[in-house]
Design a protein around this motif. Structure first.
Motif, short mmCIF file in Angstrom:
data_model
loop_
_atom_site.label_atom_id
_atom_site.label_comp_id
_atom_site.label_asym_id
_atom_site.label_seq_id
_atom_site.Cartn_x
_atom_site.Cartn_y
_atom_site.Cartn_z
N SER A 123 -11.33 0.11 2.49
CA SER A 123 -12.26 -0.71 3.66
C SER A 123 -11.54 -0.12 5.06
CB SER A 123 -11.52 -2.20 3.60
OG SER A 123 -10.45 -2.26 3.78
N GLN A 124 -12.33 -0.41 6.35
CA GLN A 124 -11.80 -0.19 7.37
C GLN A 124 -10.37 -0.70 7.85
OE1 GLN A 124 -13.13 1.84 9.48
NE2 GLN A 124 -14.82 2.32 8.51
N ALA A 125 -10.00 -1.86 7.19
CA ALA A 125 -8.67 -2.10 7.56
C ALA A 125 -7.53 -1.71 6.79
CB ALA A 125 -8.48 -3.88 6.92
N GLU A 126 -8.10 -0.81 5.60
CA GLU A 126 -7.07 -0.11 4.85
C GLU A 126 -6.84 1.33 5.36
OE1 GLU A 126 -7.41 -1.70 0.20
OE2 GLU A 126 -9.18 -0.63 1.00
N ILE A 127 -7.53 1.76 6.21
CA ILE A 127 -7.53 3.00 6.37
C ILE A 127 -6.49 3.58 7.27
CG2 ILE A 127 -8.59 4.82 8.08
CD1 ILE A 127 -11.39 3.97 7.02
N PRO A 128 -5.76 2.67 8.03
CA PRO A 128 -4.58 3.22 8.80
C PRO A 128 -3.48 3.40 7.83
CG PRO A 128 -5.42 1.36 10.07
CD PRO A 128 -6.28 1.51 8.96
N SER A 129 -3.16 2.42 6.70
CA SER A 129 -2.21 2.63 5.54
C SER A 129 -2.41 3.74 4.88
CB SER A 129 -2.08 1.43 4.85
OG SER A 129 -1.66 0.38 5.58
N VAL A 130 -3.85 3.92 4.47
CA VAL A 130 -4.23 5.24 3.63
C VAL A 130 -3.83 6.27 4.25
CG1 VAL A 130 -6.31 6.43 2.76
CG2 VAL A 130 -6.05 3.81 2.68
N LEU A 131 -4.23 6.61 5.68
CA LEU A 131 -4.09 7.85 6.38
C LEU A 131 -2.58 7.97 6.58
CD1 LEU A 131 -4.96 9.96 8.32
CD2 LEU A 131 -5.10 8.42 10.12
N ALA A 132 -1.60 7.14 6.84
CA ALA A 132 -0.17 7.52 6.84
C ALA A 132 0.33 7.87 5.58
CB ALA A 132 0.32 6.04 6.93
N MET A 151 7.16 -8.60 -1.37
CA MET A 151 5.70 -8.35 -1.47
C MET A 151 5.53 -6.82 -1.84
SD MET A 151 2.88 -8.93 1.55
CE MET A 151 1.80 -7.80 1.89
N ASN A 152 4.76 -6.36 -2.75
CA ASN A 152 4.51 -4.90 -3.03
C ASN A 152 3.63 -4.50 -2.13
OD1 ASN A 152 6.07 -5.39 -5.44
ND2 ASN A 152 4.34 -5.86 -6.69
N LYS A 153 4.00 -3.23 -1.62
CA LYS A 153 3.19 -2.39 -1.00
C LYS A 153 2.39 -1.47 -1.80
CE LYS A 153 3.71 1.26 2.58
NZ LYS A 153 4.58 2.55 2.82
N LYS A 154 0.84 -1.59 -1.33
CA LYS A 154 -0.08 -0.87 -2.00
C LYS A 154 0.11 0.56 -1.91
CE LYS A 154 -3.96 -0.02 -4.24
NZ LYS A 154 -3.78 0.58 -5.40
N ILE A 155 -0.20 1.29 -2.89
CA ILE A 155 0.12 2.65 -2.70
C ILE A 155 -1.45 3.40 -2.80
CG2 ILE A 155 0.86 4.79 -3.87
CD1 ILE A 155 3.17 3.08 -2.74
N TYR A 156 -1.70 3.77 -1.92
CA TYR A 156 -3.19 4.50 -1.59
C TYR A 156 -3.05 6.13 -2.06
CZ TYR A 156 -4.44 -0.01 1.07
OH TYR A 156 -4.53 -1.02 0.94
N ALA A 157 -1.89 6.95 -1.61
CA ALA A 157 -2.10 8.27 -1.76
C ALA A 157 -0.84 8.67 -2.28
CB ALA A 157 -2.36 8.83 -0.31
N ASN A 158 -0.84 9.38 -3.26
CA ASN A 158 0.53 9.94 -4.05
C ASN A 158 0.26 11.40 -4.40
OD1 ASN A 158 3.10 9.49 -4.88
ND2 ASN A 158 2.45 8.20 -6.44
N LYS A 159 1.37 12.33 -4.10
CA LYS A 159 1.28 13.73 -4.53
C LYS A 159 1.58 13.73 -6.04
CE LYS A 159 4.75 16.52 -4.42
NZ LYS A 159 5.12 17.14 -5.55
N THR A 160 0.87 14.47 -6.61
CA THR A 160 0.87 14.70 -8.25
C THR A 160 1.83 15.58 -8.42
OG1 THR A 160 -0.98 15.97 -8.45
CG2 THR A 160 -1.56 13.81 -8.31
#
Length: 116
Positions: free
Chosen positions: A95-104, A1-10
């Motif tokens: 979404s609220q469900a995504e926020i923990p992953s986005v924050l990490a 399963m691919n992990k969604k990338i929400y935040a990435n340093k440019t």
């Protein structure tokens, strides 16, 4: 399963935020949800990290050079809009469900960017 990338340093040291389940939908300003590149200028990273944590005590708008970021929280989601001049340029939402992953991921990207 691919992990969604929400935040990435440019390469420039900014952080690119990419939507998950809201991609292609419309944000609060009417713009389509796409990606937003959050500037490394000043305290922008810390401001958005506090907002994601739900511990914001300052304004929901944050200036960064020629841009202003506006963060919006509702019961279902968090949105970040980039404003250039007086016009909305882009909008990302999570979404609220995504926020923990986005924050990490955001905090990891922030740590990498601050090491430079």
């Amino acid at each position: 399963m691919n992990k969604k990338i929400y935040a990435n340093k440019t390469e420039q040291g900014d952080i690119r935020l990419t939507p998950g389940e809201f991609i292609g939908k419309t944000g609060p300003s009417g713009l389509p949800i796409t990606s937003v590149t959050l500037s490394r200028m000043g305290s922008t990273f810390l401001w958005f990290s506090d907002f994601l944590n739900g511990s914001e005590s300052g304004p929901v708008e944050h200036p960064a050079g020629d841009k202003t970021y506006q963060a919006i929280r509702n019961s279902d989601a968090v949105f970040l809009q980039e404003i250039r001049g007086n016009r909305m340029a882009s909008c990302v939402g999570f979404s609220q469900a995504e926020i923990p992953s986005v924050l990490a991921q955001f905090q990891s990207a922030m740590a990498k960017a601050m090491q430079e």
